[in-house]
Motif scaffolding. Sequence first.
Motif, PDB file in Angstrom:
ATOM      1  N   LYS A  37     -13.936  58.207 111.027  1.00  0.00           N
ATOM      2  CA  LYS A  37     -13.983  57.077 111.952  1.00  0.00           C
ATOM      3  C   LYS A  37     -12.830  56.129 111.663  1.00  0.00           C
TER       4      LYS A  37
ATOM      5  N   ARG B 109     -14.756  52.625  99.117  1.00  0.00           N
ATOM      6  CA  ARG B 109     -15.704  53.610  99.631  1.00  0.00           C
ATOM      7  C   ARG B 109     -15.197  54.271 100.888  1.00  0.00           C
ATOM      8  N   GLU B 110     -14.602  53.467 101.771  1.00  0.00           N
ATOM      9  CA  GLU B 110     -14.077  54.028 103.023  1.00  0.00           C
ATOM     10  C   GLU B 110     -12.987  55.045 102.729  1.00  0.00           C
TER      11      GLU B 110
ATOM     12  N   TRP C 183     -25.324  64.902 115.138  1.00  0.00           N
ATOM     13  CA  TRP C 183     -26.197  65.422 114.099  1.00  0.00           C
ATOM     14  C   TRP C 183     -26.636  66.832 114.443  1.00  0.00           C
TER      15      TRP C 183
ATOM     16  N   ALA D 149     -19.566  56.318 102.037  1.00  0.00           N
ATOM     17  CA  ALA D 149     -18.844  56.157 103.297  1.00  0.00           C
ATOM     18  C   ALA D 149     -19.576  56.860 104.430  1.00  0.00           C
TER      19      ALA D 149
ATOM     20  N   GLY E 139     -29.677  65.861  93.105  1.00  0.00           N
ATOM     21  CA  GLY E 139     -29.095  67.071  93.679  1.00  0.00           C
ATOM     22  C   GLY E 139     -28.832  68.125  92.620  1.00  0.00           C
ATOM     23  N   GLN E 140     -28.362  69.285  93.059  1.00  0.00           N
ATOM     24  CA  GLN E 140     -28.195  70.360  92.082  1.00  0.00           C
ATOM     25  C   GLN E 140     -26.880  70.233  91.337  1.00  0.00           C
ATOM     26  N   GLU E 141     -25.978  69.352  91.822  1.00  0.00           N
ATOM     27  CA  GLU E 141     -24.686  69.252  91.127  1.00  0.00           C
ATOM     28  C   GLU E 141     -24.747  68.290  89.959  1.00  0.00           C
TER      29      GLU E 141
ATOM     30  N   ARG F 164     -32.369  69.522  97.298  1.00  0.00           N
ATOM     31  CA  ARG F 164     -31.466  69.232  96.177  1.00  0.00           C
ATOM     32  C   ARG F 164     -32.209  69.526  94.886  1.00  0.00           C
ATOM     33  N   GLY F 165     -31.558  70.186  93.966  1.00  0.00           N
ATOM     34  CA  GLY F 165     -32.236  70.521  92.725  1.00  0.00           C
ATOM     35  C   GLY F 165     -32.984  71.831  92.825  1.00  0.00           C
ATOM     36  N   GLY F 166     -32.992  72.420  93.996  1.00  0.00           N
ATOM     37  CA  GLY F 166     -33.648  73.717  94.148  1.00  0.00           C
ATOM     38  C   GLY F 166     -32.790  74.827  93.568  1.00  0.00           C
TER      39      GLY F 166
ATOM     40  N   GLN G 291     -20.612  68.499 121.658  1.00  0.00           N
ATOM     41  CA  GLN G 291     -21.763  68.901 120.844  1.00  0.00           C
ATOM     42  C   GLN G 291     -22.804  69.584 121.706  1.00  0.00           C
TER      43      GLN G 291
ATOM     44  N   PHE H 223     -22.761  57.435  95.758  1.00  0.00           N
ATOM     45  CA  PHE H 223     -23.732  57.856  96.765  1.00  0.00           C
ATOM     46  C   PHE H 223     -24.597  56.693  97.219  1.00  0.00           C
TER      47      PHE H 223
ATOM     48  N   PRO I 279     -21.753  60.234  91.642  1.00  0.00           N
ATOM     49  CA  PRO I 279     -21.557  58.795  91.860  1.00  0.00           C
ATOM     50  C   PRO I 279     -21.035  58.528  93.267  1.00  0.00           C
TER      51      PRO I 279
ATOM     52  N   TYR J 158     -26.311  59.403  92.380  1.00  0.00           N
ATOM     53  CA  TYR J 158     -27.448  60.213  92.782  1.00  0.00           C
ATOM     54  C   TYR J 158     -27.588  61.423  91.875  1.00  0.00           C
TER      55      TYR J 158
ATOM     56  N   ARG K 238     -22.822  54.957 105.400  1.00  0.00           N
ATOM     57  CA  ARG K 238     -22.504  53.746 106.171  1.00  0.00           C
ATOM     58  C   ARG K 238     -22.100  54.114 107.590  1.00  0.00           C
ATOM     59  N   ALA K 239     -21.344  55.197 107.714  1.00  0.00           N
ATOM     60  CA  ALA K 239     -20.907  55.579 109.058  1.00  0.00           C
ATOM     61  C   ALA K 239     -22.094  55.970 109.922  1.00  0.00           C
ATOM     62  N   GLU K 240     -23.091  56.584 109.318  1.00  0.00           N
ATOM     63  CA  GLU K 240     -24.178  57.131 110.127  1.00  0.00           C
ATOM     64  C   GLU K 240     -25.429  56.269 110.104  1.00  0.00           C
TER      65      GLU K 240
ATOM     66  N   PRO L 137     -22.346  67.476 110.709  1.00  0.00           N
ATOM     67  CA  PRO L 137     -21.176  68.309 110.446  1.00  0.00           C
ATOM     68  C   PRO L 137     -19.939  67.517 110.023  1.00  0.00           C
TER      69      PRO L 137
ATOM     70  N   GLY M  57     -21.435  66.212 102.895  1.00  0.00           N
ATOM     71  CA  GLY M  57     -22.322  65.914 101.776  1.00  0.00           C
ATOM     72  C   GLY M  57     -23.572  65.167 102.179  1.00  0.00           C
TER      73      GLY M  57
END
Lengths: 659, 386, 352
Positions: free
Chosen positions: A2, A249-250, C79, C191, C160-162, B334-336, A148, C168, C166, C157, C194-196, C95, C99
Amino acid sequence: MKKLSFALVALLTAFSAPAEENHEHKHTPAPPRTHARWSPAMIDLFARLPIQEGGRVKPLSTFANFTLLALNGRRGCTTSAGVRLEPTEWLMDCFFYTEEAITYPCFLIQDAQVLDDLGLEHEGKLRRDRYSYADLEPARAKLFELGQKYDHIDAKERNPVQGQVVNLAHNVMLFERVAGFLTVFESTPTGADSAAIAAVFGKDGRPALADLLKRAAELRPFFGSASDDPHGTAAAGGKADPAFLAWAREFAGNSGGIALIPPADSAPALASWLTPGSIAEEALLHGTPMPDQIEALADLEAMYRLRDDRAAFASRAESFRKRVVAAAERRGEYAKVPLEVAFYRAQFFYYAQILFVLGFLLAAFSWIKPMRILPRLTAGSVGVATLLLIAGITMRCIIRGRPPVSTLYESILFTTGVAVISSMIAEYLNRQGIAMTLATVLGAAGMFLADRYEMQEKIDTMPSLVAVLDTNFWLASHVTTVTIGYGAGLLAGAIGHVTILGRLLGLKRRDETFYRTLTSMTYGILCFGLLFSVVGTVLGGIWANESWGRFWGWDPKENGALAIVLWELIVLHARFGGYIRDQGLAISAVFGGVVVAASWWGVNLLGVGLHSYGFTSGILIALLSFFAIEALVIVAGLAWGFGNRVPPDKPEGAVTPVA
Amino acid sequence: MRRFFTRIFDALSSTWLSIVVLSFLLLLTVVGTLEQTRTSLYEVQRRYFESSFVVHDLGGIPVPLPGVYLLLILLAINLVCGGILRIRKDSTTWGVIIAHVGILVMLGGSMVEYRWSEKGHLSLAEGSEAAEFTSYYEWEIAIAEARDRGPVTELVITGDRFMQLAKGKTARFTSPDIPFDLVVQRVFPNCEPKPAESGGSPGVDGIALVEMAPEKEAEADVAGAYVEVRPKSGGAAIPGLLWALERFPMSVNVDGKRWTIGLSHRRWQLPFSVRLEDFRQQLHPGTGMAKAFESDVTKTRDGIAQKVKISMNQPLRESGYTLYQSGFQQPSTRGGKWRSTFSVVKNPADQVPLYSCIVITAGLLLHFAQKLLRHMRTQKTMWRRA
Amino acid sequence: MLKPSPILTAALLSFAVCGCGKDGDAVPIDGKRVLVAPRPEQRMAAGTKMRFSGPSMDSGGGSAQAAMPTLAWDLPAGWMELAPTQMRTGNFSVPAFPGLECTITILPGGGGGLAANLNRWRKQMGLPALTEADIAALPRVKLLGADAASIVMDGTYSGGQEGASPGFTMAAVVLDRPGAAIFVKMVGPTAAVRAEIGHFRALCASLRDTSATGPAAGGADTGSMKWTAPAGWTQGPAKQMRVVTFVPKDAPGVECYVTVLSGTGGGLTANLNRWRDQFGLPPLTAEEIAALPTLPVLGRPARMIEIDGGKSGLFGLVCELGTQTVFVKMTGPMESLRAERERFIAFCKSLS
C-alpha cells in the motif's frame, strides 16, 4: 504494498498537469521529459546486474524484458512523447524517474470493454490500445476487487473480458512492485519529525538510509516496549518514538521490490536475496550486522539522489555493480549471468527464422527458374540456420544447467531442430531437393511458433522447475526421446502433405521416382519416429515408477504418447500387410501428425492429470484450426486415392520392398 | 479337424488381427482420456482400462467396446502366434522378433503387477511411527476383540467381497474365531450420516446413511454400510451402521465379550516400521514453489533401526516394498506438525519394464538399422546406374 | 478374410460372466491380521452418538445443537478463504501479505473464559498478563449483536512453528457467551496487520449466526416442510445447508434449491442485491424492490426476483417468516430458466 502505491499516487498528484481541452487522449499528459536518456554504457551496466527472481539469479535485462512483455505485449515501450525505450531503459526509468514512468503507456489492453467495467474513460483510444499507470490508477480499487472476483471463476468458464481484467490486475501489481521501490529513499525520517533520529543524528539530521541502518544498534532502544495501540491499552513508559516506529514497521516489514543485493557469503545456498526493505528489517528489527549489504544500499541511494548528475551516477553505479557482482561471485551465483545477457542479445532464433525463410524463398525461386547454385544456397542457408538453432539450444542448456527440454517452450525449439536435422539427413540420403525445402518450411514454422508461444505466455522461459522435474537423468533421457519422436512424427506428416498435394496438383506426374522417394522417406522417418516414441514412452513409465511407484497411470499425457506409438504401429503393420500403399501411407502420416499435435498440445487443455498446464484459449483455437486444415488434406487425399486406385498385386504378408 | 485348428491359428496370427486390436487400443485410449474430464481417474481405470468390456456413453448413445484387459490378452496371443511363431525367421526379421519378445515381457510384467501388487499410502506426522499402509480406494471391514493391551487379531473382509453388493442383496460372513456372523445389508460407495428423519431411511439409533454422488477424485469417497450382527448362540440380531470416517468403530457385546467392527480403507502390514524424524521442504528462493522435499525416517526391521532419507526421485526400498516421497501437509495451525505422505508399493514386477525397454530398443534398433543400410545400398546402386 | 470362430466367441463370452455371490450363503472370512497392540479407536466402547458427531449432523438437528452456532460472514476484499479445520471455523489468509492469518474459532463451553484466553495470547506475544481491571477497561465492539472485548497487541509472537517472530501484531475480538465462546483473531507482521485492520473490523461486523434453530414460538416450523415437485423435476443429491435440491430433467445446467436461515438471514434487500451483484448487475433501490412481484408462499407474500445475467441467470424467492427466512433459488442458463419459470412458480407456491 500500500505504501508504494500511495507513493505513486502522491507523485501523480504532484506532477500531473490539468488536462488540456483539445487533447485527443484524456489521460494525464506527460510532463516534459526532464531527464536525458540513459547512455548505452549505463544501460549495459544495468542489463548485466544480477537479481534473484522467480527462484533463480538472472540478469536484470531478462527481468525487464519479460516484465515489459507481460505488461505491454511487446519487447519495448514507446512513451507518449514518441520515444522508444528498450526494456532495460524502461526499467531504469521506472526505478529512477518514477514520476515519468507512470505516464508511459505500457499496459496493453486488448478490449476497451475492460475500461468500461472499471469505469474509466477511453475516448479517442482504439479498442485495443495502451494505457499508462496514471490512466489506470483512479480505478485501482475496483480493478483489484474485480480481479479477485473473476479469479475465482474457472479459467474455462471465464469470458475474454474477465480474463483480461484478471491479467490487468496482476500486471498493475507487478508494475507497482517494480516502479517506485526506490522512492522509499524519500521517506527516511529526519531529525525534525522523529525523536529517535534527533537523538542519534541531531535535530537537523537528515540521514541517508544506509547511515541510519549503520547505527541501527543505537536506534533500537527507541522501539521501546510500548504498543501504540489505537485502543489505548496500557502503554508502558519508555522512549518509544511513534513516528520512527511507524516508519520502521511500514518500511522494514515491507519486502516488496526487486531482490538486487546478494545475502551474506555465509548464508545458505538457497537463501533469498535482499531488497532495501529486507535489509532494513534485518538490521533494525533483528540486529543482524550487514556491512556489505548496507554499503551496496548506500550506493543505490546515492544513485537515486544523483540521478541527474550522470557522471556521479555512473561512478556510484559502477561501485554498486562491483560490490554486488563480487558478492554474487563469492556465492557462486554470478557465473551464468553474462552468458544469459549474451544469449538474449544474440537473438539466435530470430536470425534462424530469417535464414529459414530465405532458404524457402531460394527453393521456391528454383522451381520457377532452376539454377545449379540455388540448391547449394538453400542448403547453406538451412545449414547456418540450423547451426544457430543448435547454438541457441546449447547455450540455454549451459545457462540453466539442464538437458535441452524441460519446458513446453523448449520442446518447440528441440522438435524443430529434430525435424530440420532429420530433413537434412533425408535429403542427403535421397537427393530429391524436396526434403531440404521441407526443412526450410518446418524450420521457419517452428521458430515462428516458438516466438508466438513466448509472446503469449509472457513469462520467463527459463523458470525454476518443480520438485519432480529436479532430475537431469530422466529429463535428458525420457523427455528428449519423446520430443525426438514428436519431431519425426511431424516430419513424416509434412512429407505426407507433399505427396497428397503433389498428386492432387499433378506435380511431377511423369516422375515416379519422385513419389517413390517420398514414400520411402515417409516410411523411413516413421520407423525412426516409432523407435524413439516407443523408447521414450517406456522410459517415461520407468521414471514414473521410480518417482511415484506406478509405471503407467493412464494420465492424459501418457495416453497421448501411447496414442502416437499405437498409431505408428498400426500404420507400419498395415503397410506390412499390404493394406495400404503409397497414398495410404501418406494419408496415415498426415493423421500421425494430427495425433502428435493432439498429444503435444491438446492434453494440456483438458485440465485433468499431472501434465495439465492450464487452459489457454489461444492455443485451443490454433489447435482446432490445425485439425480442420489437416482434415481437409486427409479428405482430399482419400478422394484422390479412391479415384486412382491401383489393383492389389501383393499377397498378404509379403514385405513390401522399399526402393 | 486339423484344418479347423490351422484356420484358428491363421486368424490369431494374422496382421489383420494386430491392426484391429491396436486400433481398438487406440480408440480406448482416446475415449478413456476424454472420459477423465467427467469421471474420476479411478473409475475410468476400472471401467475402461482394467475391464474386458465397457459400454461407453456417446452423448446418450450406448456404444459397447472391448476393454483394455481383453485387448491386451488378445494382443499377447497375437504376438506369440504371429509375431514370434509364424513370422519368417531370417536375417531381416530378427530385430522385429526381439522387439516382439520385449513387448511380451512388458505385458507379462503388467499382468503380474495387476494381480499381485499392493499400492497405498502412508502419512506420518513428525515424530510418529507406523508399520502399515492404507489403500487409496479399496475398503475393508475389520473385526477385532476389544482389548486394552496386548496383541490383537483382526479378521479382515476385503472390499471386493461386499462393495459390489447389488441393492436388495445381502452378504453373510462367518468365522470360527468369532461368536457371531456379520451380515452386510446395504453398501454405499459414498455417503454421509444424518439424523434419521431427514434421510428418509429408517437408520440405526436415529442416524441414517444418506447416499451421495461419487466424488471427482475417488480417494475422497467415504463408504458406509448397514450391517447386522447375528450371534451364533441365537441371541437377538444387533443392527448397526459403519461409516469410513466414524470416530470409533461399532462396538457390540456378544457372549460376554466386547467386539469392535470397523469400516475403513484397506490396510496392509509392512514387515518393518517407519518413523518420521524430520520433514524438510526446500522452496525456490523468493517463491512459494517447492524445489525439493525430503523426509528423514528411521526404518526398524527385526529390531534393527536404520536412518534413511526419502526424497522425490529417491525412494526407500526394503523387503520388496518401495516407499516414495509423494506429498506433504502443512500444519493447519501455528505450532502444528508437518506431515509427510509416502506412496507405498509392493510390486514383484518392479524392474520388468526396464528390462523390456532394453530388449525392445535393441530389437527396433537392429531392425531399422538393417533397413536403413539396405536402403542406402540401393540408393548408391541407383545413382551409379544413373 | 476371417470368419468369426466359434471357439473364440465362446472364450470371449466367458469373460462376460462374472462371479456373483449368492444371496444368503455364509462366506468364510479368510483375512487375518495380527496387531502388536489394539488400535486406539478400538479401545473405546463408543455408542452411536459418540461415533457420529460432526458438522454434517447439525442441519435439521434438535436443540442439543443450538449451543454451537453456524456462522456466516462477508469475505473482505483481497482476502482468501482457506479450508476450515477442526479448530477453525473460519480460516483466512491474505495473498498480499503472506505471513498474515486470520481465524474464527468457536469453543463450546466458553473455552476457559475471557481472562484465561486473553492472557494466553498475551503470553504468546511476549507481553505481561492483564489484570481484571485492564480487561474490564478494554474497548468493546459488537459481535453477533453482543458486546465483545477487542484487543490489539504488538510483540514477539511465539505461537508459530518458526519460534519467536518479532515485529508481530495480534488483533483479537472475543465474545464470551453461554454455551460457546467465539474468537476472531488476526496475527501477522505488524505492517500487514495494520494494513488489514479495517478489513478485520469489517469481517467482525459482518459475522452472523445462521444455525437453523429448532421450532421457535410464533414462527412456521420449517423442519417438516413439504412441497410438490413439478413434473420433470428430479430430486438432486442432499447437500449441506439445503432443505432440498431439484434438478429439472429437460433443462440442462439448471438447479433449484431451498434454504432456510434463522432470523432475517441478512434481510431481503441484502440478499436480492447480493444475487444481482453475482451477475454483475447494479443493486435495486427500495422502490424497485417494493415493485417486485409477490407470491403467496407459506401463508405470506414472498418477493420473487428474476435476474437476467445474459447467458445465465437466477430466479429467486425470499419468504420472510419472522424468526426464519425461506429462500428458493433457481440458477442456470437463461433459456433453460425461462423454460422452467412456470414450474418454479408452481413449486414455490406448493411449499407448505
